[in-house]
Write an enzyme that holds these catalytic residues in place. Structure first.
Site, PDB file in Angstrom:
ATOM      1  N   LYS A 116      17.158  -3.810  43.474  1.00 54.10           N
ATOM      2  CA  LYS A 116      18.112  -3.584  44.567  1.00 54.10           C
ATOM      3  C   LYS A 116      19.200  -4.664  44.607  1.00 54.10           C
ATOM      4  CE  LYS A 116      15.255  -3.638  48.050  1.00 54.10           C
ATOM      5  NZ  LYS A 116      13.997  -3.937  47.353  1.00 54.10           N
TER       6      LYS A 116
ATOM      7  N   ARG B 200      13.500  -1.736  57.034  1.00 51.19           N
ATOM      8  CA  ARG B 200      12.231  -1.758  56.305  1.00 51.19           C
ATOM      9  C   ARG B 200      11.086  -1.234  57.147  1.00 51.19           C
ATOM     10  NH1 ARG B 200      13.727  -6.484  52.707  1.00 51.19           N
ATOM     11  NH2 ARG B 200      12.048  -6.747  51.198  1.00 51.19           N
TER      12      ARG B 200
ATOM     13  N   ARG C  71      11.151 -13.316  37.666  1.00 52.49           N
ATOM     14  CA  ARG C  71      12.141 -13.875  38.581  1.00 52.49           C
ATOM     15  C   ARG C  71      11.603 -15.149  39.243  1.00 52.49           C
ATOM     16  NH1 ARG C  71      14.397  -9.971  43.104  1.00 52.49           N
ATOM     17  NH2 ARG C  71      12.479 -10.471  44.188  1.00 52.49           N
TER      18      ARG C  71
ATOM     19  N   ARG D 209      11.498 -18.792  43.063  1.00 51.92           N
ATOM     20  CA  ARG D 209      11.388 -18.224  44.406  1.00 51.92           C
ATOM     21  C   ARG D 209       9.976 -18.402  44.945  1.00 51.92           C
ATOM     22  NH1 ARG D 209      14.731 -12.766  45.490  1.00 51.92           N
ATOM     23  NH2 ARG D 209      12.924 -12.478  46.831  1.00 51.92           N
TER      24      ARG D 209
ATOM     25  N   ARG E 137       3.429  -8.123  49.014  1.00 51.50           N
ATOM     26  CA  ARG E 137       4.744  -7.546  49.315  1.00 51.50           C
ATOM     27  C   ARG E 137       4.800  -6.076  48.908  1.00 51.50           C
ATOM     28  NH1 ARG E 137       9.206 -10.663  46.576  1.00 51.50           N
ATOM     29  NH2 ARG E 137      10.571  -9.688  48.068  1.00 51.50           N
TER      30      ARG E 137
HETATM   31  P1  AMP Z   1      13.894  -9.425  49.933  1.00 50.71           P
HETATM   32  O1  AMP Z   1      14.676 -10.444  49.196  1.00 50.71           O
HETATM   33  O2  AMP Z   1      14.762  -8.285  50.467  1.00 50.71           O
HETATM   34  O3  AMP Z   1      12.713  -8.909  49.190  1.00 50.71           O
HETATM   35  O4  AMP Z   1      13.325 -10.147  51.242  1.00 50.71           O
HETATM   36  C1  AMP Z   1      12.510 -11.308  51.159  1.00 50.71           C
HETATM   37  C2  AMP Z   1      11.661 -11.447  52.405  1.00 50.71           C
HETATM   38  O5  AMP Z   1      12.494 -11.552  53.568  1.00 50.71           O
HETATM   39  C3  AMP Z   1      10.748 -10.274  52.701  1.00 50.71           C
HETATM   40  O6  AMP Z   1       9.551 -10.332  51.978  1.00 50.71           O
HETATM   41  C4  AMP Z   1      10.539 -10.436  54.204  1.00 50.71           C
HETATM   42  O7  AMP Z   1       9.636 -11.473  54.493  1.00 50.71           O
HETATM   43  C5  AMP Z   1      11.905 -10.868  54.676  1.00 50.71           C
HETATM   44  N1  AMP Z   1      12.749  -9.693  55.003  1.00 50.71           N
HETATM   45  C6  AMP Z   1      13.883  -9.277  54.370  1.00 50.71           C
HETATM   46  N2  AMP Z   1      14.385  -8.183  54.951  1.00 50.71           N
HETATM   47  C7  AMP Z   1      13.558  -7.870  55.980  1.00 50.71           C
HETATM   48  C8  AMP Z   1      13.534  -6.816  56.948  1.00 50.71           C
HETATM   49  N3  AMP Z   1      14.457  -5.867  56.956  1.00 50.71           N
HETATM   50  N4  AMP Z   1      12.522  -6.837  57.848  1.00 50.71           N
HETATM   51  C9  AMP Z   1      11.588  -7.802  57.844  1.00 50.71           C
HETATM   52  N5  AMP Z   1      11.539  -8.788  56.958  1.00 50.71           N
HETATM   53  C10 AMP Z   1      12.514  -8.841  56.020  1.00 50.71           C
END
Ligand code: AMP
Length: 195
Positions: free
Chosen positions: A14, A89, A128, A134, A145
């Site tokens: 994404k 989400r 990654r 990360r 996740r």
């Molecule tokens: P991502 O980089 O989009 O995978 O986001 C990394 C982390 O940020 C996720 O595993 C969540 O802990 C938090 N996060 C990102 N977007 C959301 C969302 N829309 N709702 C809740 N937590 C989020």
């Protein structure tokens, strides 16, 4: 004018595709994950609240996430279109996003669902983690996740599909190839980059 949403499992690509689509359509890519990571890095109040959830692979509570997105979508650069990556989400976030967009007098045009099989996404996420250091990408956390995605986020695709706005794109293959697939599907829906 394009109002897009990218949805898919962690590791489906994404973020990479969001950057490319953002450039092609000249619209901001809004990634809640990036915004949270930025806040964690800068040790802001929001970052301190979000960090524990992120480190465990859990979602940050909706109350924090929704406010952040409402603020971001109200900024002037989002008026001519935007691409949401990683939000909504949860089912509650869908309701909230609907209300944010209604208040702004707009709605989503297309939801792009990026697919990838589990082995591939685990492989990508482990890579990654090594490349980018990360902290949220250790193997246990990656598995958590993916579970959380299946439980809480995958069902959102049906909500948007019932509105007739989902395009499903195979996220496997070369980055540029995947971008072309997305652009073709968007073009078929009347969304063409004006470059
Ligand atoms: P991502 O980089 O989009 O995978 O986001 C990394 C982390 O940020 C996720 O595993 C969540 O802990 C938090 N996060 C990102 N977007 C959301 C969302 N829309 N709702 C809740 N937590 C989020």
């Amino acid at each position: 004018m394009s109002r897009l949403l990218l949805i898919g499992a962690p590791g489906a690509g994404k973020g990479t595709q969001a950057e490319r689509l953002s450039a092609a359509f000249a619209i901001p890519a809004i990634s809640t994950g990036d915004i949270f990571r930025h806040n964690v890095k800068n040790e802001t109040e929001l970052g301190k609240l979000a960090k524990g959830f992120m480190d465990r692979g859990e979602y940050v509570p909706d109350s924090l996430t929704n406010d952040l997105v409402r603020d971001r979508l109200s900024q002037s650069d989002a008026a001519a279109g935007f691409l949401l990556d990683g939000y909504p989400r949860t089912a509650d976030q869908v309701v909230e996003l609907d209300s944010i967009l209604t208040a702004l007098g707009t709605q989503l045009d297309v939801v792009v669902q990026l697919t990838a099989n589990t082995d591939e996404v685990v492989r990508r996420l482990l890579n990654r983690a090594i490349e980018q250091g990360r902290a949220d990408d250790t193997e246990d956390v990656i598995r958590r996740r993916l579970e959380v995605y299946e439980e809480q986020t995958a069902p959102l695709i049906d909500i948007y599909a019932s509105r007739g706005i989902v395009v499903r794109i195979d996220g496997l293959g070369e980055v540029a190839e995947v971008t072309d697939r997305i652009l073709e599907a968007l073009d078929a829906r009347g969304l063409t980059p004006n470059l």
